[in-house]
Design a protein around this motif. Sequence first.
Motif, mmCIF file in Angstrom:
data_model
loop_
_atom_site.group_PDB
_atom_site.id
_atom_site.type_symbol
_atom_site.label_atom_id
_atom_site.label_comp_id
_atom_site.label_asym_id
_atom_site.label_seq_id
_atom_site.Cartn_x
_atom_site.Cartn_y
_atom_site.Cartn_z
ATOM 1 N N LEU A 1 0.822 -1.209 0.000
ATOM 2 C CA LEU A 1 0.000 0.000 0.000
ATOM 3 C C LEU A 1 0.857 1.261 0.000
ATOM 4 O O LEU A 1 0.545 2.241 -0.689
ATOM 5 N N VAL A 2 1.938 1.241 0.784
ATOM 6 C CA VAL A 2 2.822 2.414 0.818
ATOM 7 C C VAL A 2 3.442 2.663 -0.542
ATOM 8 O O VAL A 2 3.473 3.797 -1.044
ATOM 9 N N LEU A 3 3.940 1.597 -1.176
ATOM 10 C CA LEU A 3 4.547 1.755 -2.502
ATOM 11 C C LEU A 3 3.527 2.190 -3.538
ATOM 12 O O LEU A 3 3.825 3.012 -4.416
ATOM 13 N N LEU A 4 2.301 1.665 -3.446
ATOM 14 C CA LEU A 4 1.261 2.034 -4.407
ATOM 15 C C LEU A 4 0.879 3.500 -4.260
ATOM 16 O O LEU A 4 0.843 4.260 -5.252
ATOM 17 N N ILE A 5 0.589 3.923 -3.030
ATOM 18 C CA ILE A 5 0.168 5.299 -2.793
ATOM 19 C C ILE A 5 1.291 6.278 -3.135
ATOM 20 O O ILE A 5 1.073 7.284 -3.832
ATOM 21 N N CYS A 6 2.492 5.973 -2.653
ATOM 22 C CA CYS A 6 3.621 6.868 -2.920
ATOM 23 C C CYS A 6 3.969 6.882 -4.408
ATOM 24 O O CYS A 6 4.291 7.937 -4.960
ATOM 25 N N GLY A 7 3.906 5.714 -5.058
ATOM 26 C CA GLY A 7 4.231 5.655 -6.480
ATOM 27 C C GLY A 7 3.277 6.475 -7.323
ATOM 28 O O GLY A 7 3.698 7.265 -8.184
ATOM 29 N N VAL A 8 1.972 6.320 -7.074
ATOM 30 C CA VAL A 8 0.976 7.090 -7.825
ATOM 31 C C VAL A 8 1.102 8.578 -7.522
ATOM 32 O O VAL A 8 1.053 9.429 -8.428
ATOM 33 N N GLY A 9 1.281 8.907 -6.242
ATOM 34 C CA GLY A 9 1.407 10.319 -5.863
ATOM 35 C C GLY A 9 2.648 10.968 -6.441
ATOM 36 O O GLY A 9 2.593 12.103 -6.939
ATOM 37 N N ILE A 10 3.773 10.265 -6.393
ATOM 38 C CA ILE A 10 5.017 10.819 -6.934
ATOM 39 C C ILE A 10 4.916 11.014 -8.442
ATOM 40 O O ILE A 10 5.284 12.068 -8.982
ATOM 41 N N ALA A 11 4.384 10.009 -9.145
ATOM 42 C CA ALA A 11 4.243 10.122 -10.602
ATOM 43 C C ALA A 11 3.296 11.260 -10.975
ATOM 44 O O ALA A 11 3.590 12.059 -11.889
ATOM 45 N N GLY A 12 2.175 11.371 -10.289
ATOM 46 C CA GLY A 12 1.219 12.421 -10.603
ATOM 47 C C GLY A 12 1.762 13.816 -10.360
ATOM 48 O O GLY A 12 1.595 14.716 -11.196
ATOM 49 N N LEU B 1 5.624 12.839 0.358
ATOM 50 C CA LEU B 1 5.589 11.429 -0.046
ATOM 51 C C LEU B 1 6.953 10.767 0.121
ATOM 52 O O LEU B 1 7.050 9.617 0.569
ATOM 53 N N LEU B 2 8.008 11.478 -0.245
ATOM 54 C CA LEU B 2 9.352 10.896 -0.157
ATOM 55 C C LEU B 2 9.852 10.834 1.281
ATOM 56 O O LEU B 2 10.550 9.892 1.656
ATOM 57 N N ALA B 3 9.506 11.837 2.098
ATOM 58 C CA ALA B 3 10.044 11.896 3.459
ATOM 59 C C ALA B 3 9.167 11.191 4.480
ATOM 60 O O ALA B 3 9.683 10.671 5.479
ATOM 61 N N ALA B 4 7.859 11.156 4.252
ATOM 62 C CA ALA B 4 6.952 10.554 5.237
ATOM 63 C C ALA B 4 6.488 9.164 4.838
ATOM 64 O O ALA B 4 6.150 8.350 5.708
ATOM 65 N N GLY B 5 6.443 8.880 3.547
ATOM 66 C CA GLY B 5 5.926 7.590 3.102
ATOM 67 C C GLY B 5 6.971 6.497 3.019
ATOM 68 O O GLY B 5 6.914 5.483 3.735
ATOM 69 N N LEU B 6 7.939 6.692 2.149
ATOM 70 C CA LEU B 6 8.915 5.645 1.878
ATOM 71 C C LEU B 6 9.772 5.261 3.091
ATOM 72 O O LEU B 6 10.052 4.070 3.281
ATOM 73 N N PRO B 7 10.239 6.199 3.935
ATOM 74 C CA PRO B 7 11.051 5.784 5.095
ATOM 75 C C PRO B 7 10.324 4.863 6.065
ATOM 76 O O PRO B 7 10.967 4.152 6.842
ATOM 77 N N ASN B 8 8.995 4.865 6.059
ATOM 78 C CA ASN B 8 8.251 4.002 6.986
ATOM 79 C C ASN B 8 8.376 2.526 6.649
ATOM 80 O O ASN B 8 8.061 1.666 7.473
ATOM 81 N N ILE B 9 8.815 2.224 5.432
ATOM 82 C CA ILE B 9 8.942 0.817 5.043
ATOM 83 C C ILE B 9 9.960 0.100 5.911
ATOM 84 O O ILE B 9 9.758 -1.048 6.328
ATOM 85 N N VAL C 1 9.429 -3.344 8.616
ATOM 86 C CA VAL C 1 10.182 -4.605 8.560
ATOM 87 C C VAL C 1 11.061 -4.776 9.787
ATOM 88 O O VAL C 1 11.069 -5.830 10.432
ATOM 89 N N ALA C 2 11.845 -3.736 10.134
ATOM 90 C CA ALA C 2 12.796 -3.859 11.243
ATOM 91 C C ALA C 2 12.747 -2.602 12.108
ATOM 92 O O ALA C 2 11.783 -2.351 12.802
ATOM 93 N N SER C 3 13.817 -1.791 12.037
ATOM 94 C CA SER C 3 13.891 -0.568 12.823
ATOM 95 C C SER C 3 14.443 0.550 11.939
ATOM 96 O O SER C 3 14.623 0.367 10.723
ATOM 97 N N TRP C 4 14.715 1.693 12.544
ATOM 98 C CA TRP C 4 15.209 2.839 11.797
ATOM 99 C C TRP C 4 16.618 2.559 11.277
ATOM 100 O O TRP C 4 17.515 2.247 12.047
ATOM 101 N N VAL C 5 16.812 2.682 9.984
ATOM 102 C CA VAL C 5 18.094 2.331 9.368
ATOM 103 C C VAL C 5 18.797 3.537 8.741
ATOM 104 O O VAL C 5 19.842 3.373 8.116
ATOM 105 N N TYR C 6 18.238 4.740 8.932
ATOM 106 C CA TYR C 6 18.797 5.910 8.257
ATOM 107 C C TYR C 6 19.743 6.716 9.130
ATOM 108 O O TYR C 6 20.264 7.741 8.680
ATOM 109 N N GLY C 7 19.955 6.286 10.364
ATOM 110 C CA GLY C 7 20.921 6.943 11.222
ATOM 111 C C GLY C 7 20.443 8.260 11.808
ATOM 112 O O GLY C 7 19.298 8.691 11.606
#
Length: 280
Positions: free
Chosen positions: A27-38, A71-79, A83-89
Amino acid sequence: MNDTGINHTLDNMPQNALKVQVVTIFLVLLICGVGIAGNIMVVLVVLRTKHMMTPTNCYLVSLAIADLIVLLAAGLPNISEVVASWVYGYVGCLVITYLQYLGINISACSITAFTVERYIAICHSIKAQFICTVSRAKKIIGFVWLFTSMYCVMWFFLVDITEVKFADGIQVNCGYRVSRNLYTPIYFFDFTIFYVIPLVLATVLYGLIARILFMNPLPSNPQDLSRMSSKHYGKPYNSIKLSCKGNKNTVSSRKQVSRILYLCAFTHKRFPSPFMVCTV
Protein backbone atom coordinates in the motif's frame (compact mmCIF):
# COMPACT_ATOMS: atom_id res chain seq x y z
CA MET A 1 27.59 -13.67 33.78
CA ASN A 2 25.63 -10.54 34.61
CA ASP A 3 25.15 -9.74 30.91
CA THR A 4 23.90 -13.26 30.32
CA GLY A 5 21.39 -12.92 33.13
CA ILE A 6 20.13 -9.63 31.74
CA ASN A 7 19.72 -11.07 28.26
CA HIS A 8 17.52 -13.84 29.62
CA THR A 9 15.17 -11.27 31.17
CA LEU A 10 14.80 -9.21 27.98
CA ASP A 11 11.95 -9.74 25.56
CA ASN A 12 12.39 -10.41 21.89
CA MET A 13 12.19 -7.54 19.42
CA PRO A 14 8.54 -6.94 18.45
CA GLN A 15 7.85 -7.66 14.80
CA ASN A 16 4.77 -7.37 12.65
CA ALA A 17 3.29 -10.47 11.08
CA LEU A 18 4.48 -11.29 7.57
CA LYS A 19 1.05 -10.59 6.07
CA VAL A 20 0.93 -7.19 7.74
CA GLN A 21 4.38 -6.35 6.41
CA VAL A 22 3.51 -7.38 2.86
CA VAL A 23 0.18 -5.50 2.78
CA THR A 24 1.66 -2.38 4.39
CA ILE A 25 4.62 -2.24 2.05
CA PHE A 26 2.39 -2.80 -0.99
CA LEU A 27 0.00 0.00 0.00
CA VAL A 28 2.82 2.41 0.82
CA LEU A 29 4.55 1.75 -2.50
CA LEU A 30 1.26 2.03 -4.41
CA ILE A 31 0.17 5.30 -2.79
CA CYS A 32 3.62 6.87 -2.92
CA GLY A 33 4.23 5.66 -6.48
CA VAL A 34 0.98 7.09 -7.83
CA GLY A 35 1.41 10.32 -5.86
CA ILE A 36 5.02 10.82 -6.93
CA ALA A 37 4.24 10.12 -10.60
CA GLY A 38 1.22 12.42 -10.60
CA ASN A 39 2.99 15.34 -8.94
CA ILE A 40 6.01 15.01 -11.21
CA MET A 41 3.71 15.13 -14.23
CA VAL A 42 2.06 18.31 -12.92
CA VAL A 43 5.41 20.02 -12.48
CA LEU A 44 6.75 18.96 -15.88
CA VAL A 45 3.60 19.87 -17.80
CA VAL A 46 3.36 23.35 -16.28
CA LEU A 47 7.06 24.14 -16.61
CA ARG A 48 7.35 22.90 -20.19
CA THR A 49 4.17 24.54 -21.50
CA LYS A 50 4.44 28.29 -21.82
CA HIS A 51 0.72 29.09 -21.98
CA MET A 52 0.17 27.16 -18.73
CA MET A 53 2.50 29.43 -16.78
CA THR A 54 -0.26 31.26 -14.90
CA PRO A 55 -0.40 32.46 -11.27
CA THR A 56 -2.78 29.63 -10.38
CA ASN A 57 -0.52 26.99 -11.90
CA CYS A 58 2.49 28.49 -10.13
CA TYR A 59 0.81 27.80 -6.79
CA LEU A 60 -0.16 24.32 -7.99
CA VAL A 61 3.48 23.61 -8.89
CA SER A 62 4.53 24.72 -5.41
CA LEU A 63 1.87 22.44 -3.93
CA ALA A 64 2.97 19.52 -6.13
CA ILE A 65 6.62 19.90 -5.05
CA ALA A 66 5.57 20.09 -1.39
CA ASP A 67 3.49 16.93 -1.82
CA LEU A 68 6.49 15.21 -3.41
CA ILE A 69 8.57 16.06 -0.35
CA VAL A 70 5.89 14.65 1.96
CA LEU A 71 5.59 11.43 -0.05
CA LEU A 72 9.35 10.90 -0.16
CA ALA A 73 10.04 11.90 3.46
CA ALA A 74 6.95 10.55 5.24
CA GLY A 75 5.93 7.59 3.10
CA LEU A 76 8.92 5.65 1.88
CA PRO A 77 11.05 5.78 5.10
CA ASN A 78 8.25 4.00 6.99
CA ILE A 79 8.94 0.82 5.04
CA SER A 80 12.10 0.14 7.04
CA GLU A 81 10.25 0.52 10.34
CA VAL A 82 7.57 -1.93 9.22
CA VAL A 83 10.18 -4.61 8.56
CA ALA A 84 12.80 -3.86 11.24
CA SER A 85 13.89 -0.57 12.82
CA TRP A 86 15.21 2.84 11.80
CA VAL A 87 18.09 2.33 9.37
CA TYR A 88 18.80 5.91 8.26
CA GLY A 89 20.92 6.94 11.22
CA TYR A 90 21.02 10.17 13.20
CA VAL A 91 21.43 12.48 10.20
CA GLY A 92 18.60 10.73 8.39
CA CYS A 93 16.35 11.19 11.41
CA LEU A 94 16.97 14.94 11.43
CA VAL A 95 16.68 15.49 7.70
CA ILE A 96 13.61 13.30 7.14
CA THR A 97 11.72 14.84 10.08
CA TYR A 98 12.60 18.32 8.81
CA LEU A 99 11.38 17.50 5.29
CA GLN A 100 8.14 16.03 6.61
CA TYR A 101 7.13 19.21 8.42
CA LEU A 102 8.50 21.37 5.60
CA GLY A 103 6.34 19.66 2.99
CA ILE A 104 3.19 19.70 5.13
CA ASN A 105 3.53 23.36 6.08
CA ILE A 106 4.36 24.50 2.54
CA SER A 107 1.31 22.59 1.28
CA ALA A 108 -0.91 24.55 3.69
CA CYS A 109 0.68 27.87 2.68
CA SER A 110 0.43 27.10 -1.04
CA ILE A 111 -3.25 26.20 -0.72
CA THR A 112 -3.86 29.43 1.19
CA ALA A 113 -2.09 31.52 -1.45
CA PHE A 114 -4.06 29.73 -4.16
CA THR A 115 -7.33 30.49 -2.34
CA VAL A 116 -6.50 34.19 -2.02
CA GLU A 117 -5.56 34.35 -5.70
CA ARG A 118 -8.86 32.73 -6.72
CA TYR A 119 -10.79 35.18 -4.54
CA ILE A 120 -9.11 38.19 -6.14
CA ALA A 121 -9.53 36.77 -9.65
CA ILE A 122 -13.28 36.17 -9.19
CA CYS A 123 -14.44 38.92 -6.85
CA HIS A 124 -12.12 41.66 -8.09
CA SER A 125 -11.55 40.70 -11.72
CA ILE A 126 -10.43 44.17 -12.82
CA LYS A 127 -7.76 44.47 -10.14
CA ALA A 128 -6.73 40.86 -10.69
CA GLN A 129 -5.18 41.74 -14.06
CA PHE A 130 -2.63 43.89 -12.19
CA ILE A 131 -2.36 42.03 -8.88
CA CYS A 132 -2.50 38.36 -9.91
CA THR A 133 0.58 38.17 -12.12
CA VAL A 134 3.09 35.38 -12.61
CA SER A 135 5.98 37.46 -11.28
CA ARG A 136 4.05 38.31 -8.11
CA ALA A 137 3.06 34.67 -7.66
CA LYS A 138 6.71 33.61 -7.93
CA LYS A 139 7.71 36.17 -5.30
CA ILE A 140 4.97 34.96 -2.94
CA ILE A 141 6.00 31.33 -3.45
CA GLY A 142 9.64 32.22 -2.84
CA PHE A 143 8.73 33.97 0.41
CA VAL A 144 6.58 31.01 1.51
CA TRP A 145 9.41 28.54 0.92
CA LEU A 146 11.98 30.78 2.64
CA PHE A 147 9.79 31.43 5.68
CA THR A 148 8.74 27.80 6.08
CA SER A 149 12.29 26.52 5.59
CA MET A 150 13.54 28.77 8.38
CA TYR A 151 10.57 27.96 10.61
CA CYS A 152 11.12 24.20 10.37
CA VAL A 153 14.81 24.44 11.33
CA MET A 154 13.75 23.98 14.97
CA TRP A 155 13.05 20.30 14.27
CA PHE A 156 16.78 19.69 13.87
CA PHE A 157 17.02 20.28 17.64
CA LEU A 158 13.84 18.51 18.74
CA VAL A 159 14.33 14.94 17.47
CA ASP A 160 16.89 12.25 18.11
CA ILE A 161 17.38 8.52 17.71
CA THR A 162 16.88 6.13 20.63
CA GLU A 163 18.08 2.58 21.08
CA VAL A 164 16.11 -0.14 22.86
CA LYS A 165 17.84 -3.39 23.76
CA PHE A 166 16.11 -6.71 23.20
CA ALA A 167 17.20 -10.26 23.61
CA ASP A 168 17.68 -10.71 19.87
CA GLY A 169 19.12 -7.29 19.01
CA ILE A 170 18.86 -3.53 19.34
CA GLN A 171 15.93 -1.59 17.92
CA VAL A 172 16.66 1.95 16.73
CA ASN A 173 13.84 4.54 16.65
CA CYS A 174 13.65 8.10 15.41
CA GLY A 175 11.61 10.10 17.87
CA TYR A 176 11.42 13.04 20.23
CA ARG A 177 14.46 14.20 22.13
CA VAL A 178 12.50 14.83 25.34
CA SER A 179 9.06 13.96 26.68
CA ARG A 180 6.20 14.41 24.25
CA ASN A 181 4.30 16.59 26.74
CA LEU A 182 6.93 19.31 26.39
CA TYR A 183 6.07 19.68 22.69
CA THR A 184 2.49 20.83 23.34
CA PRO A 185 3.19 24.58 22.86
CA ILE A 186 5.07 23.87 19.61
CA TYR A 187 2.29 21.70 18.25
CA PHE A 188 -0.37 24.22 19.27
CA PHE A 189 1.48 27.07 17.55
CA ASP A 190 2.13 24.94 14.46
CA PHE A 191 -1.52 23.84 14.37
CA THR A 192 -2.71 27.44 14.62
CA ILE A 193 -0.40 28.89 11.97
CA PHE A 194 -0.65 26.15 9.36
CA TYR A 195 -4.17 24.78 9.89
CA VAL A 196 -6.56 26.99 11.86
CA ILE A 197 -5.69 30.28 10.15
CA PRO A 198 -5.72 28.78 6.60
CA LEU A 199 -8.98 26.98 7.38
CA VAL A 200 -10.73 30.12 8.64
CA LEU A 201 -9.37 32.21 5.76
CA ALA A 202 -10.39 29.62 3.17
CA THR A 203 -13.88 29.33 4.68
CA VAL A 204 -14.41 33.09 4.57
CA LEU A 205 -13.01 33.58 1.07
CA TYR A 206 -14.88 30.65 -0.47
CA GLY A 207 -18.03 31.92 1.21
CA LEU A 208 -17.55 35.29 -0.50
CA ILE A 209 -16.80 33.54 -3.79
CA ALA A 210 -19.95 31.43 -3.48
CA ARG A 211 -21.97 34.58 -2.82
CA ILE A 212 -20.63 36.19 -6.01
CA LEU A 213 -21.21 33.05 -8.09
CA PHE A 214 -24.76 32.41 -6.92
CA MET A 215 -25.95 36.01 -6.82
CA ASN A 216 -24.30 37.07 -10.09
CA PRO A 217 -24.50 34.18 -12.58
CA LEU A 218 -21.92 34.28 -15.34
CA PRO A 219 -23.43 35.26 -18.74
CA SER A 220 -22.78 32.95 -21.64
CA ASN A 221 -22.23 35.85 -24.07
CA PRO A 222 -18.83 37.63 -23.66
CA GLN A 223 -20.44 40.95 -24.69
CA ASP A 224 -22.97 40.61 -21.89
CA LEU A 225 -20.07 39.95 -19.51
CA SER A 226 -18.38 43.19 -20.56
CA ARG A 227 -21.60 45.17 -20.18
CA MET A 228 -22.22 43.62 -16.78
CA SER A 229 -18.71 44.61 -15.68
CA SER A 230 -19.24 48.14 -16.99
CA LYS A 231 -22.52 48.48 -15.13
CA HIS A 232 -21.09 47.00 -11.94
CA TYR A 233 -18.17 49.40 -11.77
CA GLY A 234 -20.19 52.45 -12.84
CA LYS A 235 -18.11 53.25 -15.93
CA PRO A 236 -19.04 53.56 -19.59
CA TYR A 237 -18.72 50.45 -21.67
CA ASN A 238 -16.05 51.91 -23.94
CA SER A 239 -13.92 53.12 -21.04
CA ILE A 240 -13.24 49.64 -19.71
CA LYS A 241 -10.67 47.85 -21.79
CA LEU A 242 -10.93 44.26 -20.77
CA SER A 243 -8.60 42.05 -22.76
CA CYS A 244 -9.77 38.72 -24.12
CA LYS A 245 -7.20 37.07 -21.96
CA GLY A 246 -8.55 38.77 -18.86
CA ASN A 247 -12.10 37.73 -19.67
CA LYS A 248 -11.06 34.16 -20.30
CA ASN A 249 -9.14 34.04 -17.03
CA THR A 250 -12.15 35.37 -15.14
CA VAL A 251 -14.52 32.88 -16.75
CA SER A 252 -12.07 30.04 -16.17
CA SER A 253 -11.56 31.05 -12.54
CA ARG A 254 -15.27 31.21 -11.81
CA LYS A 255 -15.96 27.88 -13.49
CA GLN A 256 -13.07 26.27 -11.61
CA VAL A 257 -14.24 27.49 -8.22
CA SER A 258 -17.84 26.57 -9.07
CA ARG A 259 -16.74 22.97 -9.52
CA ILE A 260 -14.88 23.11 -6.19
CA LEU A 261 -17.94 24.46 -4.38
CA TYR A 262 -20.20 21.81 -5.91
CA LEU A 263 -17.64 19.18 -4.88
CA CYS A 264 -17.66 20.54 -1.33
CA ALA A 265 -21.43 20.34 -1.14
CA PHE A 266 -21.47 16.79 -2.53
CA THR A 267 -18.72 15.43 -0.29
CA HIS A 268 -19.46 17.38 2.89
CA LYS A 269 -20.85 14.33 4.70
CA ARG A 270 -18.02 12.04 3.59
CA PHE A 271 -14.99 14.11 4.61
CA PRO A 272 -14.37 15.18 8.21
CA SER A 273 -12.28 18.19 7.20
CA PRO A 274 -13.81 20.68 4.75
CA PHE A 275 -10.45 22.40 4.42
CA MET A 276 -8.90 19.44 2.61
CA VAL A 277 -11.80 19.19 0.16
CA CYS A 278 -12.67 22.82 -0.49
CA THR A 279 -9.17 24.15 -1.05
CA VAL A 280 -7.36 21.49 -3.05
